[in-house]
Design a protein around this motif. Structure first.
Motif, PDB file in Angstrom:
ATOM      1  N   LEU A 204       0.805  -1.215   0.000  1.00 53.24           N
ATOM      2  CA  LEU A 204       0.000   0.000   0.000  1.00 53.24           C
ATOM      3  C   LEU A 204       0.843   1.272   0.000  1.00 53.24           C
ATOM      4  N   GLY A 205       2.141   1.115   0.194  1.00 52.44           N
ATOM      5  CA  GLY A 205       2.991   2.309   0.214  1.00 52.44           C
ATOM      6  C   GLY A 205       3.359   2.725   1.616  1.00 52.44           C
ATOM      7  N   LEU A 206       4.095   3.836   1.723  1.00 52.43           N
ATOM      8  CA  LEU A 206       4.623   4.250   3.014  1.00 52.43           C
ATOM      9  C   LEU A 206       3.532   4.598   4.007  1.00 52.43           C
ATOM     10  N   LEU A 207       2.606   5.444   3.618  1.00 55.56           N
ATOM     11  CA  LEU A 207       1.610   5.905   4.567  1.00 55.56           C
ATOM     12  C   LEU A 207       0.311   5.126   4.477  1.00 55.56           C
ATOM     13  N   GLY A 208       0.053   4.457   3.381  1.00 59.41           N
ATOM     14  CA  GLY A 208      -1.121   3.618   3.254  1.00 59.41           C
ATOM     15  C   GLY A 208      -2.405   4.428   3.296  1.00 59.41           C
ATOM     16  N   GLY A 209      -3.527   3.728   3.517  1.00 62.87           N
ATOM     17  CA  GLY A 209      -4.806   4.391   3.638  1.00 62.87           C
ATOM     18  C   GLY A 209      -5.520   4.519   2.305  1.00 62.87           C
ATOM     19  N   SER A 210      -6.818   4.767   2.369  1.00 65.25           N
ATOM     20  CA  SER A 210      -7.641   4.870   1.169  1.00 65.25           C
ATOM     21  C   SER A 210      -7.793   6.324   0.747  1.00 65.25           C
ATOM     22  N   ALA A 211      -8.353   6.539  -0.436  1.00 63.76           N
ATOM     23  CA  ALA A 211      -8.592   7.901  -0.910  1.00 63.76           C
ATOM     24  C   ALA A 211      -9.585   8.613  -0.015  1.00 63.76           C
ATOM     25  N   ALA A 212     -10.564   7.861   0.526  1.00 70.39           N
ATOM     26  CA  ALA A 212     -11.542   8.467   1.426  1.00 70.39           C
ATOM     27  C   ALA A 212     -10.876   8.931   2.705  1.00 70.39           C
ATOM     28  N   ALA A 213      -9.960   8.087   3.216  1.00 72.99           N
ATOM     29  CA  ALA A 213      -9.272   8.456   4.456  1.00 72.99           C
ATOM     30  C   ALA A 213      -8.399   9.679   4.248  1.00 72.99           C
ATOM     31  N   ALA A 214      -7.907   9.861   3.004  1.00 72.88           N
ATOM     32  CA  ALA A 214      -6.999  10.972   2.746  1.00 72.88           C
ATOM     33  C   ALA A 214      -7.700  12.327   2.860  1.00 72.88           C
ATOM     34  N   THR A 215      -9.040  12.326   2.769  1.00 71.70           N
ATOM     35  CA  THR A 215      -9.775  13.585   2.878  1.00 71.70           C
ATOM     36  C   THR A 215      -9.986  14.009   4.320  1.00 71.70           C
ATOM     37  N   ARG A 216      -9.667  13.143   5.261  1.00 66.14           N
ATOM     38  CA  ARG A 216      -9.838  13.459   6.675  1.00 66.14           C
ATOM     39  C   ARG A 216      -8.490  13.849   7.273  1.00 66.14           C
ATOM     40  N   PRO A 217      -8.500  14.637   8.339  1.00 64.07           N
ATOM     41  CA  PRO A 217      -7.235  14.909   9.031  1.00 64.07           C
ATOM     42  C   PRO A 217      -6.603  13.596   9.477  1.00 64.07           C
ATOM     43  N   SER A 218      -5.302  13.467   9.246  1.00 53.69           N
ATOM     44  CA  SER A 218      -4.614  12.232   9.615  1.00 53.69           C
ATOM     45  C   SER A 218      -3.393  12.565  10.456  1.00 53.69           C
ATOM     46  N   PHE A 219      -2.898  11.551  11.121  1.00 51.90           N
ATOM     47  CA  PHE A 219      -1.758  11.709  12.024  1.00 51.90           C
ATOM     48  C   PHE A 219      -0.764  10.593  11.769  1.00 51.90           C
ATOM     49  N   HIS A 220       0.528  10.954  11.732  1.00 55.61           N
ATOM     50  CA  HIS A 220       1.585   9.972  11.539  1.00 55.61           C
ATOM     51  C   HIS A 220       2.764  10.367  12.427  1.00 55.61           C
ATOM     52  N   SER A 221       3.278   9.423  13.181  1.00 54.28           N
ATOM     53  CA  SER A 221       4.458   9.703  14.001  1.00 54.28           C
ATOM     54  C   SER A 221       5.167   8.395  14.302  1.00 54.28           C
ATOM     55  N   CYS A 222       6.428   8.495  14.648  1.00 57.17           N
ATOM     56  CA  CYS A 222       7.181   7.297  15.002  1.00 57.17           C
ATOM     57  C   CYS A 222       8.343   7.666  15.911  1.00 57.17           C
ATOM     58  N   ALA A 223       8.842   6.669  16.600  1.00 55.16           N
ATOM     59  CA  ALA A 223       9.950   6.884  17.536  1.00 55.16           C
ATOM     60  C   ALA A 223      10.761   5.605  17.627  1.00 55.16           C
ATOM     61  N   ALA A 224      12.019   5.752  17.993  1.00 53.32           N
ATOM     62  CA  ALA A 224      12.917   4.604  18.139  1.00 53.32           C
ATOM     63  C   ALA A 224      13.536   4.624  19.528  1.00 53.32           C
ATOM     64  N   SER A 225      13.750   3.435  20.060  1.00 49.15           N
ATOM     65  CA  SER A 225      14.335   3.313  21.391  1.00 49.15           C
ATOM     66  C   SER A 225      15.144   2.029  21.439  1.00 49.15           C
ATOM     67  N   GLN A 226      15.781   1.781  22.575  1.00 54.12           N
ATOM     68  CA  GLN A 226      16.507   0.534  22.759  1.00 54.12           C
ATOM     69  C   GLN A 226      16.486   0.172  24.232  1.00 54.12           C
ATOM     70  N   THR A 227      16.621  -1.111  24.522  1.00 46.75           N
ATOM     71  CA  THR A 227      16.664  -1.552  25.908  1.00 46.75           C
ATOM     72  C   THR A 227      18.088  -1.419  26.435  1.00 46.75           C
ATOM     73  N   TRP A 228      18.234  -1.583  27.735  1.00 41.64           N
ATOM     74  CA  TRP A 228      19.579  -1.588  28.325  1.00 41.64           C
ATOM     75  C   TRP A 228      20.424  -2.713  27.741  1.00 41.64           C
ATOM     76  N   PHE A 229      19.775  -3.689  27.125  1.00 38.53           N
ATOM     77  CA  PHE A 229      20.460  -4.902  26.684  1.00 38.53           C
ATOM     78  C   PHE A 229      20.650  -4.913  25.170  1.00 38.53           C
ATOM     79  N   GLU A 230      20.566  -3.698  24.566  1.00 41.22           N
ATOM     80  CA  GLU A 230      20.864  -3.467  23.154  1.00 41.22           C
ATOM     81  C   GLU A 230      19.882  -4.146  22.210  1.00 41.22           C
ATOM     82  N   ASP A 231      18.663  -4.359  22.684  1.00 40.27           N
ATOM     83  CA  ASP A 231      17.590  -4.741  21.783  1.00 40.27           C
ATOM     84  C   ASP A 231      16.939  -3.461  21.272  1.00 40.27           C
ATOM     85  N   TYR A 232      16.668  -3.400  19.977  1.00 42.39           N
ATOM     86  CA  TYR A 232      16.072  -2.202  19.397  1.00 42.39           C
ATOM     87  C   TYR A 232      14.558  -2.336  19.315  1.00 42.39           C
TER      88      TYR A 232
END
Length: 300
Positions: A204-232
């Motif tokens: 579906l591509g990077l952001l995905g979603g339908s044409a109908a959904a594209a007419t509505r306000p949308s939200f996209h965010s992401c974050a990265a972290s890691q554990t003390w034990f070097e798991d991502y």
């Protein structure tokens, strides 16, 4: 700071002024614990306060600490037990113990108190899983390679779990970004979210979603972290605003680098805590849209 309530009677308080209470309301001893963490050395320090709230004096009390698989004593000089010579009525003693976190699974400590005809097994103290996370190095996702670096990380994390959540009010989406900025993670590329597991499968591509959904306000965010034990781990959040009901509906996908980490983070109470800290306490979660599973392989 949190405590797992095990065997406590209804109505007993697990916290007093934010400090976990490990004893029951009818126990002769009132037991509280505070903790501090030092990620650089994986050090966890417990300060256990014991107050005699009975009318009796105990001539000697033996304290023994049993650890779960996720914690261990720091060195041979730190013993699993100690003795309080005497504890008068209303008196208080404190025992400080230095531990090392070794895994996300079962970072627990259970105190046993005995002496003077008394036997008390306290509730286990459980180190909050969010205390065992730290921000993903910002230099790894800085500059012009932010999106590319995130996508490489995202596709490399083979295990995923997704939930749906909702929140009322148009500003509910921006509150997620505010929560991410305070959480132990590095927020990457505001306004961008990597493809979900379903989108990878259906192209579906990077952001995905339908044409109908594209007419509505949308939200996209992401974050990265890691554990003390070097798991991502990485968090991808997408949402759409429903004006008629004045609410946002979000899909939150958690990806990690190992099945063990996924299991530790997606236990019911742990998953709730992860979402609360990362995304904010204003979200109401609904049942997961997919059971924890191995994410599909993707082409790079």
């Amino acid at each position: 700071e949190s405590v797992v309530a095990g065997g406590a009677a209804a109505g007993e308080k697990d916290f007093v002024a934010g400090v976990p209470v490990l004893s029951g309301s009818s126990d002769a001893m009132h037991v509280e614990v505070k903790h501090s963490v030092l990620p650089a050395t994986r050090r966890v320090t417990l300060s256990i306060a014991i107050t005699n709230r009975s009318a009796l004096e105990f001539p000697a009390l033996s304290l023994r600490l049993a650890l779960g698989a996720g914690l261990r004593f720091t060195d041979l000089q730190i013993r699993a037990s100690t003795v309080i010579p005497s504890l008068e009525a209303g008196g208080q003693r404190e025992w400080t113990v230095a531990l090392e976190a070794v895994a996300l699974h079962a970072p627990t400590a259970t105190l046993h108190i005995s002496g003077g005809g008394m036997e008390l097994k306290c509730r286990p103290f459980k180190l909050p899983v969010m205390d065992l996370l730290c921000p993903f190095p910002e230099q790894a996702v800085a500059g012009h390679a932010e999106v590319q670096t995130l996508l490489r990380l995202w596709s490399a994390l083979r295990y995923w779990h997704a939930v749906h959540a909702s929140a009322h009010g148009f500003n509910a989406a921006e509150r997620i970004n505010h929560a991410l900025d305070r959480a132990p993670c590095a927020r990457v590329v505001p306004g961008f979210a990597p493809p979900s597991a379903e989108e990878e499968q259906s192209d579906l591509g990077l952001l995905g979603g339908s044409a109908a959904a594209a007419t509505r306000p949308s939200f996209h965010s992401c974050a990265a972290s890691q554990t003390w034990f070097e798991d991502y781990l990485a968090l991808g959040i997408t949402g759409n605003y429903e004006a008629a009901s004045d609410r946002w509906v979000f899909r939150i996908e958690l990806r990690v680098s190992s099945a063990v980490t996924l299991s530790a983070l997606t236990q019911a109470e742990q998953l709730t805590e992860v979402i609360r800290v990362m995304c904010g306490g204003h979200l109401t979660m609904t049942p997961p849209d997919a059971a924890p599973s191995r994410a599909p392989a993707t082409s790079s």
